[in-house]
Design an enzyme around this catalytic site. Structure first.
Site, PDB file in Angstrom:
ATOM      1  N   GLY A   1      -5.755  11.176  44.226  1.00 49.14           N
ATOM      2  CA  GLY A   1      -6.154   9.929  44.868  1.00 49.14           C
ATOM      3  C   GLY A   1      -5.186   8.790  44.659  1.00 49.14           C
ATOM      4  CB  SER A   2      -2.445   7.694  44.939  1.00 51.34           C
ATOM      5  OG  SER A   2      -1.987   8.774  45.706  1.00 51.34           O
ATOM      6  NE  ARG A   3      -2.089   0.578  49.210  1.00 50.18           N
ATOM      7  CZ  ARG A   3      -2.288  -0.646  48.711  1.00 50.18           C
ATOM      8  NH1 ARG A   3      -3.474  -1.002  48.268  1.00 50.18           N
ATOM      9  NH2 ARG A   3      -1.302  -1.516  48.666  1.00 50.18           N
TER      10      ARG A   3
END
Length: 210
Positions: A175-177
């Site tokens: 999970g990240s950007r």
């Protein structure tokens, strides 16, 4: 780069090398526990397979066109904003998305910087303060931002490396950007995406440069 184990040939999808190390402990515990406590053993083996699936690394075919910018990650466009005289486009990677990051534009890496920080949810406004790795290409910058659960950002390039558009530049776990601060010659009229759009790393065109 570490060599993938022979078991890799049995998977229906390719994975990044880091996945094998992360999956090893639940796989070994699952194999040892399965004869004794089958539900627990099966759960651990499923967890190991889930870790491998999360780190899948499919091939991509970047568009063959001049002057385009492709998405740095799979996911949903969560940020489109001006940042000084530049535009910033961010892609939120959900847990089900491929987490391999790719170069939006061909170029040479000038610097790779790591910045410690918080671990807010990657889709929130506060995530700009999160731990992140910046890959500086001079005319543009790619920022990989950790989410609340992500603790491992793995750049695969270093200063002096030349990369093609759509080439792998690293991956991040859980999970990240991924944000790209676009070149100064890209303005709002050049953008082809907006917040909420689904994109694919290395394939979806997010902007066309004049």
């Amino acid at each position: 780069m570490a060599r993938s184990p022979p078991l890799a040939r049995l998977l229906p999808f390719p994975v990044v090398d880091e996945a094998w190390r992360l999956a090893l402990v639940p796989a070994l515990l699952g194999a040892a526990t399965l004869p004794l406590v089958p539900p627990v053993g099966a759960g651990l083996l499923a967890l190991a397979l889930g870790v491998l699936w999360f780190h899948r690394d499919p091939d991509r075919e970047p568009p063959d066109a001049d002057g385009i910018v492709v998405a740095p990650a799979d996911g949903t466009v969560s940020v489109v904003r001006e940042e000084g005289s530049r535009l910033r486009v961010g892609v939120f990677m959900n847990v089900t998305d491929v987490h391999v990051n790719r170069a939006p534009i061909a170029g040479e890496v000038r610097e790779v910087r790591h910045r410690p920080g918080a671990n807010r949810p990657a889709f929130s406004k506060e995530s700009d303060r999160n731990e992140q790795v910046a890959i500086d290409f001079g005319e543009y910058e790619l920022l990989v931002i950790a989410g609340w659960f992500a603790r491992r950002i793995h750049p695969a390039v270093a200063a002096g490396d030349a990369v093609d558009r759509g080439e792998r530049v690293g991956h991040v776990s859980f999970g990240s950007r991924a944000d790209v601060v676009l070149p100064a010659d890209v303005d709002e009229d050049d953008l082809l995406v907006r917040e909420g759009d689904a994109v694919r790393a290395g394939e979806t065109v997010v902007a066309e440069r004049a």
